[in-house]
Design an enzyme around this catalytic site. Structure first.
Site, PDB file in Angstrom:
ATOM      1  N   HIS A  68      10.680   1.016  -1.061  1.00  0.00           N
ATOM      2  CA  HIS A  68       9.654   1.944  -1.323  1.00  0.00           C
ATOM      3  C   HIS A  68      10.022   3.146  -1.541  1.00  0.00           C
ATOM      4  O   HIS A  68      10.884   3.676  -0.417  1.00  0.00           O
ATOM      5  CB  HIS A  68       8.506   1.613  -0.331  1.00  0.00           C
ATOM      6  N   SER A 109       2.894   4.806  -5.705  1.00  0.00           N
ATOM      7  CA  SER A 109       2.375   4.573  -4.192  1.00  0.00           C
ATOM      8  C   SER A 109       0.897   4.963  -4.066  1.00  0.00           C
ATOM      9  O   SER A 109       0.230   4.395  -4.554  1.00  0.00           O
ATOM     10  CB  SER A 109       3.249   5.173  -2.902  1.00  0.00           C
ATOM     11  N   ASP A 167       9.904  -3.964  -0.352  1.00  0.00           N
ATOM     12  CA  ASP A 167       8.669  -2.790  -0.427  1.00  0.00           C
ATOM     13  C   ASP A 167       7.610  -3.665   0.272  1.00  0.00           C
ATOM     14  O   ASP A 167       7.167  -4.676  -0.523  1.00  0.00           O
ATOM     15  CB  ASP A 167       8.347  -2.365  -1.603  1.00  0.00           C
TER      16      ASP A 167
END
Length: 309
Positions: free
Chosen positions: A281, A157, A251
């Protein structure tokens, strides 16, 4: 179709009334993230040795945690790892299990970096720390028992964003990690992708949360156009390290990962892209409740072993 295990997790979080991150202060969000990890993360695997160290960079002490695999010898390959959490939350503890798993399964040293975060430390502090961390690991290779020719960089991320950007900065310094391991990376600070539109509500990471994270990190809208914040916008993606890019189908960041893998391929950089179509996610750290998370970790470890071979 959403993975039934992921659906069950989101239903449980909803029933427990977990407040959205953007309704909390950074301190509250950090505490909540740290507290929740034990519910979703697997038991911490044993590794050979763990060291808590720090290095000085621009007058600041940056903490790192160094994981050595069992049976480690001198000159082991290494991964510099940057945790996720929107440049605002997350720390060495929230990603301890993942780093241990990669250390054990890939059989290499993992150096986790406690980089500076927003809103206390605005862009480009985290980027600067990521570049400095890789350089420090390379410079301390002998002391850490690491082969300086086999040092990768990676993250999930926001950490994937920092790893991708750091590779661009290191390239411009004449330095090159052996792999960039990008787990559902953010590569555009102001995305208008299809996945941002379709997955921006109802799948853990929301548009409101992303705006909160980027607002904590960036000094202002102009920073979103800087390649150090949005590596997709770099003038050139040539001569970068090979990449292993992993995304999740539900996501909002999915398309950013795919676009970045494509940009690397078009620039002549070896790039592998895998999407876990049924996942959300943040899933890779949730191996206690999401079976596919453990498969994803194993794939990342395999990519590292291949790059280090």
């Amino acid at each position: 179709m959403l993975d039934p295990q992921a659906q069950a997790l989101m239903t449980l979080l909803s029933e427990k009334g977990i407040p959205p991150v953007y309704t909390q202060t950074p301190a509250e969000a950090r505490s909540s993230y740290r507290a929740r990890r034990t519910f979703t993360q697997p038991d911490a695997p044993e590794v050979g040795r763990v060291q808590d160290l720090s290095f000085k960079h621009s007058g600041v002490d940056i903490a790192v945690r160094v994981y050595h695999p069992a049976g480690a010898t001198q000159a082991m390959p290494a991964l510099v790892y940057l945790h996720g959490g929107g440049w605002t939350i997350g720390d060495l503890d929230t990603h301890d299990v993942l780093c241990r798993s990669l250390c054990q399964q890939a059989h290499g040293v993992v150096v986790a970096v406690d980089y500076r975060m927003g809103p206390e430390h605005k862009f480009p502090a985290a980027y600067d720390d990521a570049v400095a961390a890789w350089q420090w690991v390379a410079s301390q290779a002998a002391a850490l028992g690491i082969d300086p020719a086999r040092i990768a960089i990676g993250g999930d991320s926001a950490g994937g964003n920092l790893a991708a950007a750091a590779c661009l900065g290191l390239r411009d310094l004449g330095l090159k990690p052996v792999l960039q391991l990008l787990i559902y990376p953010s590569t555009l600070m102001a995305p208008e992708t299809a996945s941002y539109q379709t997955n921006g509500q109802g799948y853990m990471l929301t548009r409101e949360s992303m705006a909160w994270y980027s607002g904590n990190y960036l000094r202002g809208p102009q920073d979103a156009q800087d390649w150090r914040a949005s590596p997709q916008l770099a003038t050139s993606h040539a001569h970068l390290p090979p990449a292993f890019v992993l995304t999740a189908g539900f996501d909002p960041l999915r398309d950013e990962g795919l676009m970045y893998a494509d940009a690397l391929t078009q620039a002549g950089v070896s790039s592998q892209y895998i999407c876990f179509e049924r996942q959300i996610h943040g899933f890779i750290t949730m191996g206690r409740v999401l079976q596919e998370a453990n498969t994803a970790v194993a794939l990342c470890a395999h990519a590292l072993r291949t790059a280090w071979a």
